[in-house]
Design an enzyme around this catalytic site. Structure first.
Site: not given
Ligand code: AGP
Length: 603
Positions: A2, A27, A75, A99-100, A479, A483, A486, A502, A598
């Site tokens: 928020c 935010r 939020w 906020n909180g 993951e 990262k 990406e 394997h 995003k």
């Molecule tokens: C993760 O760093 C990416 N931005 C991407 O893999 C993301 O996690 C994926 O598109 C899923 O998005 P969501 O969690 O909003 O569904």
């Protein structure tokens, strides 16, 4: 998270409040509102959705001259994004923005209802304004009433309160959520961050936790949590709004990595009992008749789901399968009604994941979404939802959303373990205390960040990376690889440690970089022998562990931990920061990597 603004002065208060809220849009929010008190008359406007909707509602409101006012972008953490849940929250002649999270709001609400107060919202915040008016009636002094209110609040808050019984004064308190006071002669400003007051105030008081007080146009009264007067410490304001939104970090992703310790506290808040987990948003009957959990997601959310599957089977003793949404959509899956279909999504809008949720609903399965954005498509579609409370995540590469998903999953596995009696109260209490420590495991230590910054120069080339781990550290390896891919555009893949022999070990040579996750509390010896196989073939190894490992070319030491999930979170931070620093060295756009969005709202 928020956003809060406040103003005392004689300039255009409506514009100042609305423009201040606009500066806090970064935010993230789903509703907004302002309240203005002028000549003892209140005006209040609230709207769901974007600020434009609030602007439209206030188009005929033109206060002139001296006034005081507060504003808020919400939020959602408790209660849906609706006008009734939007701030400011209203008493009989007082208004509050917050906020909180007020952790003890339910007990406060219950006693206030007994006193005869009428609640109109689902929020935790509303208890603040009614509690203040309850105290005001008894104490007949707004300062004492405000203090008595603060004394009963537990949790995190940044609060602004205005009341007709003190029409030229704004009451404020800061505990766990940011707030600052901007000063410019007889004009005073409040904001959650400095962005809204850059260019308006000349200097600022950055409130510390526990600080509270009240101010009017001519004087500021600042106290510590014992209500002892505190000398104002003013600081010069940042000059650039964008850098202010990043709170001084180089990138939103960097800021969000550092925020993890705070947002995880929010994720946990109000949900940890002594030996149980409380999800007030869940109806326990959701799990009645359920013999399997199917998790479905994309990208990073898929990785948290994969890690969660180990926790559900280990602690809740329930079958758990995991699907990649884009695959699940077209595989003509078998779906049984005793399966709980759980989708995980930071945005709540990912097309593939949303479609699988609709498929499951059409097949008559009960559904749950774990999401960071209330009122998103998936939250509206699912039977139930658990919000991760990570606040807006602006970096395309997900960090704090993943971390909070993991915390929610750990809690959910315990919630189910209690319901299914697969863990004893003693075991549950132990997990609860472990969960309470998670925020401290993700604090980014300066020396670690500096070490990873230096180390990153050695990992800018090569013919690829393997990230390897076992059990929940395999999804973490996936993951970590994602990262890196990406934001550095270097090739990387996550792999189960035990699988390297394997086939992939054929790649082992000095140009193959292996980031080895070596927790000491889970299968250490097994993992160690896998890493030694690679080291013996001259692969370049970067080991992450609490235990020294002399067969690695680089070694990143994490703290000795009593549980593998603490190692998980600490290694998660190492992987996030290492990827960020490699990307920085390569000169990439960390926050907006090429080819990525995003939220992937197309197939
Ligand atoms: C993760 O760093 C990416 N931005 C991407 O893999 C993301 O996690 C994926 O598109 C899923 O998005 P969501 O969690 O909003 O569904």
């Amino acid at each position: 998270m928020c956003g809060i603004v406040g103003y005392i002065g004689k300039n255009k208060i409506k514009d100042i409040l609305l423009e201040g809220l606009a500066e806090l849009e970064y935010r993230g929010y789903d509703s907004a509102g302002i309240a203005v008190l002028q000549d003892e008359n209140f005006s209040i406007y609230k709207a769901v959705g974007k600020l434009e909707n609030l602007r439209n509602k206030t188009q005929d409101f033109h206060p002139e001259g001296f006034a005081i006012g507060i504003g808020h972008t919400r939020w959602a953490t408790h209660g849906k994004p609706t006008e009734l849940n939007a701030h400011p929250h209203i008493g009989s002649n007082s208004y509050v923005v917050h906020n909180g999270i007020i952790e003890n709001y339910q007990e406060l609400k219950a006693s206030l209802i007994k006193e005869g107060f009428n609640f109109v919202s689902q929020t935790d915040t509303e208890v603040i304004v009614h509690l203040f008016e309850s105290k005001l009636t008894k104490l007949n002094d707004p300062v004492k009433a405000f203090r008595a209110t603060l004394d009963e609040l537990q949790g995190a808050y940044a609060v602004l309160l205005i009341t007709a019984c003190s029409p030229e004064t704004i009451f404020f308190a800061k505990h766990g959520s940011p707030m600052l006071i901007g000063l410019n002669g007889d004009e005073k400003y409040f904001a959650s961050s400095d962005t809204p007051i850059i260019g308006l105030a000349k200097e600022a008081i950055y409130l510390e936790d526990g600080e509270n007080g009240y101010l009017d146009a001519t004087s500021t009264h600042l106290f510590n949590e014992k209500y002892e007067p505190v000398k104002e410490q003013t600081k010069a304001l940042a000059t650039s709004k964008l850098s202010a939104q990043k709170d001084g970090y180089r990138f939103f992703m960097e800021k969000e990595i550092y925020e993890q310790t705070h947002v995880i506290s929010d994720t946990l808040m109000g949900r940890l009992g002594e030996a149980e987990i409380n999800f007030e948003e869940l109806d326990p009957e959701l799990f009645l008749g359920i013999n399997e959990i199917k998790l479905c997601a994309c990208g990073t959310s898929y990785h948290s789901a994969l890690a969660a599957s180990y926790l559900f089977e280990r602690y809740s003793k329930i079958r758990c399968s995991v699907e990649i949404a884009s695959e699940f959509r077209y595989k003509e899956p078998l779906m049984c009604k005793d399966t709980l279909f759980v989708v995980i999504s930071q945005s709540g809008e990912t097309a593939d994941t949303l479609e699988t949720l609709k498929m499951a609903k059409r097949a008559g399965l009960k559904s749950l979404v774990i999401c960071n954005v209330d009122n998103s498509s998936m939250v509206r579609e699912a039977d139930a939802s658990i919000l991760t409370r990570a606040g807006i995540e602006k970096g395309v590469a997900s960090t704090k959303a993943f971390a909070t998903q993991m915390v929610v999953f750990w809690m959910l596995s315990l919630y189910l373990a209690k319901q299914r009696k697969t863990l004893t109260s003693i075991e549950l209490a132990k997990h609860v205390s472990l969960l309470r420590e998670v925020p401290s495991t993700v604090v980014v230590k300066d020396e670690l960040h500096e070490k990873l910054r230096r180390l990153s120069k050695r990992y800018l080339h090569g013919h690829g990376f393997f990230f390897i781990g076992r059990d929940v550290f395999f999804p973490l390896a996936l993951e970590g690889a994602l990262k890196l891919k990406e934001i550095s555009y270097l090739h990387a893949e996550g792999y189960p440690s035990g699988e390297m022999k394997h086939g992939p070990i054929a790649l082992a040579d000095p140009e193959l970089f292996t980031i080895a996750l070596m927790p000491t509390n889970l299968l250490y010896e097994k993992t160690k022998s896998n890493v030694e196989e690679l080291s013996a073939r001259d692969s370049t190894i970067c080991a992450i562990s609490a235990r020294e490992f002399d067969k690695a070319d680089d070694f990143i030491k994490i703290e000795e931990r009593s549980h593998y999930m603490h190692e998980f979170f600490e290694m998660m931070v190492v992987l996030q920061v290492l990827s960020l620093e490699i990307s920085v060295r390569l000169g990439n756009d960390v926050d907006m990597p090429r080819n990525l969005a995003k939220s992937v709202t197309v197939e």
